[in-house]
Design an enzyme around this catalytic site. Structure first.
Site, PDB file in Angstrom:
ATOM      1  N   ASN A   1      -6.826   3.337 -12.262  1.00  0.00           N
ATOM      2  CA  ASN A   1      -5.759   2.413 -11.901  1.00  0.00           C
ATOM      3  C   ASN A   1      -4.413   3.084 -12.146  1.00  0.00           C
ATOM      4  O   ASN A   1      -4.278   3.909 -13.052  1.00  0.00           O
ATOM      5  CB  ASN A   1      -5.860   1.140 -12.748  1.00  0.00           C
ATOM      6  CG  ASN A   1      -4.753   0.147 -12.444  1.00  0.00           C
ATOM      7  OD1 ASN A   1      -4.556  -0.250 -11.300  1.00  0.00           O
ATOM      8  ND2 ASN A   1      -4.019  -0.269 -13.466  1.00  0.00           N
TER       9      ASN A   1
ATOM     10  N   GLY B   1       0.781  -1.235   0.000  1.00  0.00           N
ATOM     11  CA  GLY B   1       0.000   0.000   0.000  1.00  0.00           C
ATOM     12  C   GLY B   1       0.811   1.282   0.000  1.00  0.00           C
ATOM     13  O   GLY B   1       0.400   2.268   0.618  1.00  0.00           O
TER      14      GLY B   1
ATOM     15  N   GLU C   1     -11.105  -4.073 -20.805  1.00  0.00           N
ATOM     16  CA  GLU C   1      -9.805  -4.467 -21.359  1.00  0.00           C
ATOM     17  C   GLU C   1      -8.703  -4.168 -20.347  1.00  0.00           C
ATOM     18  O   GLU C   1      -8.578  -3.044 -19.869  1.00  0.00           O
ATOM     19  CB  GLU C   1      -9.530  -3.703 -22.659  1.00  0.00           C
ATOM     20  CG  GLU C   1      -8.199  -4.030 -23.301  1.00  0.00           C
ATOM     21  CD  GLU C   1      -7.903  -3.161 -24.513  1.00  0.00           C
ATOM     22  OE1 GLU C   1      -6.780  -3.261 -25.037  1.00  0.00           O
ATOM     23  OE2 GLU C   1      -8.780  -2.377 -24.916  1.00  0.00           O
TER      24      GLU C   1
ATOM     25  N   GLU D   1       4.711   7.379  -9.545  1.00  0.00           N
ATOM     26  CA  GLU D   1       3.446   6.866  -9.011  1.00  0.00           C
ATOM     27  C   GLU D   1       2.918   7.685  -7.838  1.00  0.00           C
ATOM     28  O   GLU D   1       1.727   8.015  -7.777  1.00  0.00           O
ATOM     29  CB  GLU D   1       3.607   5.406  -8.582  1.00  0.00           C
ATOM     30  CG  GLU D   1       3.872   4.450  -9.724  1.00  0.00           C
ATOM     31  CD  GLU D   1       3.957   3.011  -9.242  1.00  0.00           C
ATOM     32  OE1 GLU D   1       3.133   2.607  -8.402  1.00  0.00           O
ATOM     33  OE2 GLU D   1       4.851   2.284  -9.711  1.00  0.00           O
TER      34      GLU D   1
ATOM     35  N   HIS E   1      -0.598   2.174 -13.220  1.00  0.00           N
ATOM     36  CA  HIS E   1       0.194   1.098 -13.833  1.00  0.00           C
ATOM     37  C   HIS E   1       1.635   1.566 -13.984  1.00  0.00           C
ATOM     38  O   HIS E   1       1.873   2.700 -14.436  1.00  0.00           O
ATOM     39  CB  HIS E   1      -0.379   0.713 -15.198  1.00  0.00           C
ATOM     40  CG  HIS E   1       0.338  -0.439 -15.828  1.00  0.00           C
ATOM     41  ND1 HIS E   1       0.138  -1.746 -15.436  1.00  0.00           N
ATOM     42  CD2 HIS E   1       1.275  -0.474 -16.803  1.00  0.00           C
ATOM     43  CE1 HIS E   1       0.913  -2.533 -16.148  1.00  0.00           C
ATOM     44  NE2 HIS E   1       1.616  -1.794 -16.986  1.00  0.00           N
TER      45      HIS E   1
ATOM     46  N   ILE F   1      -9.273  -9.828 -10.607  1.00  0.00           N
ATOM     47  CA  ILE F   1     -10.102  -9.496 -11.766  1.00  0.00           C
ATOM     48  C   ILE F   1     -11.421  -8.911 -11.273  1.00  0.00           C
ATOM     49  O   ILE F   1     -12.103  -9.508 -10.424  1.00  0.00           O
ATOM     50  CB  ILE F   1     -10.357 -10.748 -12.629  1.00  0.00           C
ATOM     51  CG1 ILE F   1      -9.028 -11.269 -13.192  1.00  0.00           C
ATOM     52  CG2 ILE F   1     -11.336 -10.426 -13.764  1.00  0.00           C
ATOM     53  CD1 ILE F   1      -9.157 -12.575 -13.943  1.00  0.00           C
ATOM     54  N   LEU F   2     -11.766  -7.748 -11.790  1.00  0.00           N
ATOM     55  CA  LEU F   2     -12.950  -7.046 -11.314  1.00  0.00           C
ATOM     56  C   LEU F   2     -14.236  -7.705 -11.815  1.00  0.00           C
ATOM     57  O   LEU F   2     -14.269  -8.292 -12.894  1.00  0.00           O
ATOM     58  CB  LEU F   2     -12.912  -5.589 -11.760  1.00  0.00           C
ATOM     59  CG  LEU F   2     -11.753  -4.752 -11.232  1.00  0.00           C
ATOM     60  CD1 LEU F   2     -11.791  -3.372 -11.853  1.00  0.00           C
ATOM     61  CD2 LEU F   2     -11.787  -4.660  -9.710  1.00  0.00           C
TER      62      LEU F   2
END
Length: 213
Positions: A108, A12, A149, A181, A110, A93-94
């Site tokens: 999100n 986290g 996707e 990030e 990445h 996986i949502l």
């Protein structure tokens, strides 16, 4: 007030960056309502508890079927009345029903410059291993909206990070987190909180018609 939920599977650090920016008021009119993890041992849950944020563990392993997990996951999200769901290293996986219900309300982070080194199988250190193997000179991070996707939703923000001689995947991962990030994700949340982000024709647009990039 933008009510957000943060979903995370590990330590986290991106969650901590959001918490810190809320505390120092860089992120304003933003409230972290819940932190959800699929991993009961995730330190992210402890970070949440230490900061007075509700921490919830929901693991597919604890349900008789994936469908039952999906129902519980969606019910939990809905119960907090969230305006935005933030995926910060969430390796689950949502549920398919999430996309129509939370259309353009899930983002999100990445650890690459999408479309490089993204999609199925590219997560965590694997992304940085692939970047080093390919020999790229620049990598970075991307905040994007989430759709069906994998890593394929509209790009909201990106930031480049230099790849240096002697980098290992671990060293590069740390630099991408520190230089990209941890600043990019709070910035994206703030833009959304200010109502400055729209999605038009599959592209994220900021402010007065400026395309994010």
């Amino acid at each position: 007030m933008l009510k957000i939920g943060v979903c995370v599977s590990g330590g986290g650090t991106n969650l901590q960056a959001i918490i810190d920016r809320v505390k120092d008021k860089t992120l304003h009119n933003v409230s972290i309502e819940v932190v959800i993890s699929n991993n009961k041992n995730a330190y992210a849950l402890e970070r949440a508890r230490q900061n007075g944020i509700q921490a919830v563990c929901l693991s597919p392993k604890d349900f008789e079927s994936r469908e039952a997990f999906h129902e519980a996951f969606m019910s939990t999200l809905d119960s907090f009345g969230l305006d935005l769901v933030v995926l910060a290293g969430f390796l689950v996986i949502l549920p398919p029903q999430m996309f129509p219900r939370y259309n353009n309300r899930v983002i999100n982070i990445h650890p690459s410059l999408i479309p490089a080194f993204c999609g199925t199988g590219f997560y965590g250190l694997k992304v940085h291993e692939a970047a080093l193997l390919r020999g790229v000179k620049l990598t970075g991070a991307t905040v994007h909206f989430v759709n069906e996707e994998t890593d394929g939703g509209p790009i909201l923000l990106q930031k480049a990070v230099e790849v240096k001689d002697g980098d290992t995947p671990q060293i590069l991962q740390k630099r991408v987190m520190e230089e990209a990030e941890w600043t990019l994700l709070p910035r994206a949340i703030q833009l959304i909180a200010e109502g400055r982000v729209t999605v038009e024709n599959g592209r994220a647009v900021i402010g007065e018609g400026g395309v994010a990039g």
